[in-house]
Design a protein around this motif. Structure first.
Motif, PDB file in Angstrom:
ATOM      1  N   LEU A  40      -3.423  -0.059  12.774  1.00 14.96           N
ATOM      2  CA  LEU A  40      -2.761  -1.379  12.353  1.00 14.96           C
ATOM      3  C   LEU A  40      -1.592  -1.022  11.405  1.00 14.96           C
ATOM      4  O   LEU A  40      -1.905  -0.037  10.297  1.00 14.96           O
ATOM      5  N   VAL A  41      -0.431  -1.321  11.437  1.00 18.92           N
ATOM      6  CA  VAL A  41       0.539  -1.105  10.610  1.00 18.92           C
ATOM      7  C   VAL A  41       1.168  -2.587  10.036  1.00 18.92           C
ATOM      8  O   VAL A  41       1.406  -3.298  10.998  1.00 18.92           O
ATOM      9  N   TYR A  42       1.150  -2.888   8.796  1.00 18.87           N
ATOM     10  CA  TYR A  42       1.470  -4.210   8.314  1.00 18.87           C
ATOM     11  C   TYR A  42       2.557  -3.958   7.092  1.00 18.87           C
ATOM     12  O   TYR A  42       2.644  -3.083   6.538  1.00 18.87           O
ATOM     13  N   THR A  43       3.283  -5.079   7.103  1.00 21.02           N
ATOM     14  CA  THR A  43       4.332  -5.086   5.963  1.00 21.02           C
ATOM     15  C   THR A  43       3.794  -5.884   4.698  1.00 21.02           C
ATOM     16  O   THR A  43       2.911  -6.716   4.840  1.00 21.02           O
ATOM     17  N   ASP A  44       3.903  -5.231   3.573  1.00 23.12           N
ATOM     18  CA  ASP A  44       3.552  -5.726   2.465  1.00 23.12           C
ATOM     19  C   ASP A  44       4.864  -5.903   1.380  1.00 23.12           C
ATOM     20  O   ASP A  44       5.260  -5.209   0.532  1.00 23.12           O
ATOM     21  N   SER A  45       5.275  -7.056   1.538  1.00 24.17           N
ATOM     22  CA  SER A  45       6.689  -7.405   0.893  1.00 24.17           C
ATOM     23  C   SER A  45       6.630  -7.209  -0.571  1.00 24.17           C
ATOM     24  O   SER A  45       7.537  -6.699  -1.195  1.00 24.17           O
ATOM     25  N   PRO A  46       5.756  -8.002  -1.272  1.00 26.99           N
ATOM     26  CA  PRO A  46       5.702  -7.786  -2.639  1.00 26.99           C
ATOM     27  C   PRO A  46       5.396  -6.356  -3.299  1.00 26.99           C
ATOM     28  O   PRO A  46       5.959  -6.137  -4.255  1.00 26.99           O
ATOM     29  N   GLY A  47       4.651  -5.461  -2.400  1.00 27.25           N
ATOM     30  CA  GLY A  47       4.664  -4.141  -2.840  1.00 27.25           C
ATOM     31  C   GLY A  47       5.477  -3.141  -2.241  1.00 27.25           C
ATOM     32  O   GLY A  47       5.224  -2.004  -2.742  1.00 27.25           O
ATOM     33  N   LYS A  48       6.393  -3.862  -1.646  1.00 25.69           N
ATOM     34  CA  LYS A  48       7.419  -2.816  -1.185  1.00 25.69           C
ATOM     35  C   LYS A  48       6.972  -1.710  -0.450  1.00 25.69           C
ATOM     36  O   LYS A  48       7.598  -0.421  -0.616  1.00 25.69           O
ATOM     37  N   ARG A  49       6.239  -2.084   0.548  1.00 31.60           N
ATOM     38  CA  ARG A  49       5.456  -0.868   1.389  1.00 31.60           C
ATOM     39  C   ARG A  49       4.928  -1.428   2.742  1.00 31.60           C
ATOM     40  O   ARG A  49       5.041  -2.735   2.978  1.00 31.60           O
ATOM     41  N   ILE A  50       4.745  -0.369   3.548  1.00 35.22           N
ATOM     42  CA  ILE A  50       3.858  -0.872   4.760  1.00 35.22           C
ATOM     43  C   ILE A  50       2.710  -0.237   4.525  1.00 35.22           C
ATOM     44  O   ILE A  50       2.340   0.936   3.844  1.00 35.22           O
ATOM     45  N   GLY A  51       1.667  -0.815   5.027  1.00 32.37           N
ATOM     46  CA  GLY A  51       0.173  -0.133   5.164  1.00 32.37           C
ATOM     47  C   GLY A  51      -0.346   0.018   6.466  1.00 32.37           C
ATOM     48  O   GLY A  51      -0.102  -0.375   7.301  1.00 32.37           O
ATOM     49  N   LEU A  52      -1.225   0.934   6.505  1.00 28.53           N
ATOM     50  CA  LEU A  52      -2.009   1.213   7.721  1.00 28.53           C
ATOM     51  C   LEU A  52      -3.529   1.185   7.411  1.00 28.53           C
ATOM     52  O   LEU A  52      -4.115   1.341   6.375  1.00 28.53           O
TER      53      LEU A  52
END
Length: 735
Positions: A64-76
């Motif tokens: 899974l790939v998700y957006t993390d806006s406050p962290g300025k990153r994508i996560g897996l």
């Protein structure tokens, strides 16, 4: 009698029921929950906000790939083992990601880099997931929102929103610069050539704010036609990605809503009406080559509280009206504080599982996902079930090849001691639906509104018949009747607590017990620590119709030391002159020794108060207190719990207090200390849902057949997922 079991083993059966409207052979059930904080980079501050908002998956469905806006990153997230998802790292970005899709191992991510809302900017990040590096970026000329990849993998579509500033002119539009629709050609390796960027002008189309389109969500059909919602403009655009031209456009229209709650007054009252409500669609998904559906959240003036199916020619084929809204009411998920827009459907997903074409509608404020079966053109879809989606399920993802459905809940409330952002995985199988565990029946053709079940008692004669109260999450005290013979349990009736012919307001009902005259004793908690509208805990006796017969205030010896952690459970022992109303005080008051709270004993015949001290377990984190009190043969059963949620929860249990030789002492002096015996650990039952452990297990009842029941309190869906767990308990009382 209680059935014997092995001590410490799971002894609660979560109601394995289906939603009342469902006749589906297969259901989705939650199989695991991933805490986004577990994927925080090693050098990041663990206290910082981190979320999963929009979510997608690699082609094999294993990551899974998700957006993390406050962290300025994508996560897996590695979901090779779907029942044990694992953190798989993150990729830092030069801005806030809004959406992502994956093509051939490449994540294409819309990234916002705006200095302000009046100066929107952003780029498309091309991320190699294998190396977790950003290979390149393409300037987008504005602030991106939704992304979609065409089914054939040849095109990428991006809604350039250029979000309005709600602080300017009450958020009215136009607010330039306006948005646009942007597309790219996807290369065979999954990346894009920035030179292939095409800007499709969508200004001058909508009847509202011609110069300021507000693009929100995109999806692409198998003919490479993109459907785009212009949310604040209440408009829909169809464009051909091959030619880069708009091929159709039309308003989303309005809805008349009859029988809805329109007031923020703490009462779920389904008698209101709103006319000509603009749909203002958010999420959109193609159903087939000529039909699509929209989730009609409303982000400005509108929000029709449901979803609609449109034909590509602009014809409205179906509108859900109040049906989705009523499901949230029926399941106790209705967000009464959001009565301008109700449950606010936002997320949208469509996929084919086996022979079933399924529509998924995410309600952000109710924290539910409605699952519907598309029955074909010209026919109404069939409601199948509702899934608890964490707090604010923003991202919805179907993975039919693995029989999976995934939600990403964006709210991180850890700063307030609540749950952080979670990703929830559901699997479709022929097992019965495990949620909901309790629902309401219709009364006067509308579902009974409920939330925040805070105390329960069993009927004196009829097995599996319970009465429950609702706490201050609703402004008027009510008593609900529950039929626990059904699966899920059903709230069959309601009655309002009244005095002088009017509903009693400002009750914070936390406990209910049967009174000897056929009515009820109610425990109202109160809060003497508030700056305004200070109230004290009190006992209220009502008749069988809920009419107040007597209100018993705290004597000064108690009131002088009371805190906001007041009355919780109430129960009755004895009869006649020996009748005693026992009340559990949640935590220590000012005159209590540390680690002890009071069990109060009130004698209705003499109007005398007494008390004993109850020893509380020591909290590893937060505090520990009492939440319920129930009379059983030989003594009392209490719910003792900490105020922790998720993996921090350590104490959620039933204890037994023998009353043999116990005599409550008069107030104002030393109080005898009762002994307690751990009776039942509720944590395994709360963990068995495959979600996260809910904080407030607040109700316990024992019926005349020896059946035990415990229920969680969902806080009125306020900073809460809205989930209520109704547990059947099976254990032995001490002899």
């Amino acid at each position: 009698m209680f059935k014997p079991i092995l001590r410490g083993a799971l002894a609660a059966t979560l109601l394995a029921g289906t939603a009342l409207a469902s006749n589906a052979a297969e259901n989705f059930n939650r199989i695991s929950t991933f805490h986004v904080i577990d994927n925080l980079p090693g050098d990041a501050d663990a206290k910082e906000s981190t979320v999963a908002e929009i979510i997608t998956a690699t082609e094999d469905g294993n990551t899974l790939v998700y957006t993390d806006s406050p962290g300025k990153r994508i996560g897996l997230i590695d979901i090779t083992d779907t029942k044990a998802p694992k953190p798989a790292g993150t990729v830092a970005l030069e801005g806030e990601p809004t959406s992502t899709v994956v093509a051939n191992g490449i994540a294409l991510v819309g990234v916002v880099t705006s200095k302000s809302k009046s100066e929107p900017s952003g780029h498309l990040a091309i991320v190699d997931l294998a190396t977790k590096t950003v290979k390149a970026t393409c300037d987008l000329g504005g602030q991106p929102d939704s992304l979609a990849k065409s089914p054939d993998g040849k095109f990428l579509a991006i809604a350039i929103e250029n979000e309005r500033d709600e602080e300017i002119n009450e958020g009215a539009i136009p607010q330039l610069p306006g948005g646009a629709l942007v597309s790219f050609a996807i290369q065979p390796d999954g990346s894009v050539d920035c030179a292939s960027k095409t800007v499709i002008d969508v200004t001058g189309l909508a009847e509202i704010a011609l110069t300021d389109p507000e693009p929100e969500f995109v999806d692409i059909n198998d003919k490479n036609q993109v459907v785009l919602t212009l949310q604040e403009n209440n408009y829909i655009v169809i464009a051909d990605l091959g030619t880069g031209k708009v091929v159709n456009h039309f308003p989303a229209g309005t809805v008349d809503l009859d029988g809805i709650d329109v007031k923020k007054d703490g009462v779920i009252d389904l008698s209101g009406r709103l006319e000509k409500v603009a749909r203002e669609p958010d999420g959109v998904q193609w159903i087939d080559a000529t039909r699509f559906f929209t989730s009609n959240e409303g982000d400005w003036k509108g929000g029709s509280r449901g979803f609609s199916i449109f034909n590509i020619d602009g014809t409205l084929e179906y509108d859900s009206g109040t049906s989705l809204e009523y499901e949230t009411v029926r399941l106790g998920h209705y967000p009464e504080k959001r009565n301008k827009k109700g449950n606010e459907p936002e997320g949208a997903e469509f996929a084919t599982f086996g022979s079933d074409n399924l529509i998924f509608v995410g309600s952000e404020r109710a924290s539910l996902v409605g699952v519907y079966k598309d029955e074909g053109a010209g026919k109404a879809p069939t409601f199948l079930q509702a899934l608890p989606g964490g707090i604010g399920p923003e991202g919805l993802l179907a993975i039919p090849a693995r029989n999976l459905f995934v939600t990403a809940a964006e709210n991180d409330l850890r700063e307030d001691g609540l749950i952080g952002s979670v990703v929830t995985i559901y699997e479709r199988s022929d097992a019965p639906a495990a949620y909901p565990t309790i629902v309401s029946a219709d009364k006067n053709s509308k579902p009974i509104g409920w939330a925040a079940l805070s105390g329960t008692v069993a009927d004196a004669k009829e097995p599996s018949k319970l009465y429950a109260v609702i706490d201050s999450a609703q402004s008027i005290g009510r008593i609900l009747t529950i039929d626990a013979t059904k699966t899920p349990a059903v709230i069959t009736d309601e009655m309002t607590v009244t005095k002088d012919g009017k509903p009693v307001e400002n009750l914070d009902l936390e406990g209910i017990a049967l009174a000897s005259d056929g009515g009820f004793w109610l425990a109202s908690e109160g809060n003497p620590e508030r700056e305004k509208n200070k109230t004290q805990s009190s006992l209220v006796r009502v008749d069988a119709k809920g009419v107040v017969q007597e209100e018993i205030a705290l004597p000064e010896a108690l009131a002088a030391h009371a805190t906001r952690f007041g009355f919780e459970g109430v129960t009755v022992t004895g009869s006649g002159a020996d009748e005693t109303v026992w009340v559990a005080v949640q935590r220590e008051w000012k005159d209590d020794p540390k680690g002890f709270t009071k069990l109060l004993a009130y004698k209705p015949a003499s109007k005398e108060w007494g008390a004993v001290h109850y020893p509380l377990d020591k909290a590893a984190k937060g505090w520990v207190g009492l939440s319920e009190l129930t009379a059983v043969p030989g003594g009392l059963v209490a719910i003792e719990r900490d105020n922790q949620i998720g993996r921090d929860a350590k104490i959620k249990k039933l204890t037994f207090i023998s009353l043999d030789g116990v005599t409550p002492a008069p107030l104002g002096g030393d109080l005898p200390k009762v002994a307690k015996q751990d009776l039942y650990d509720l944590l395994p039952a709360l963990q068995a849902t495959n979600g996260y452990v809910l904080d407030k297990i607040e109700s316990f009842a024992l019926d005349v057949a020896g059946n035990g029941y415990a229920i969680t309190d969902n806080d009125g869906v306020d900073d809460h997922s809205g989930e209520t767990q109704f547990l059947r308990l099976d254990f032995d009382l001490p002899k």
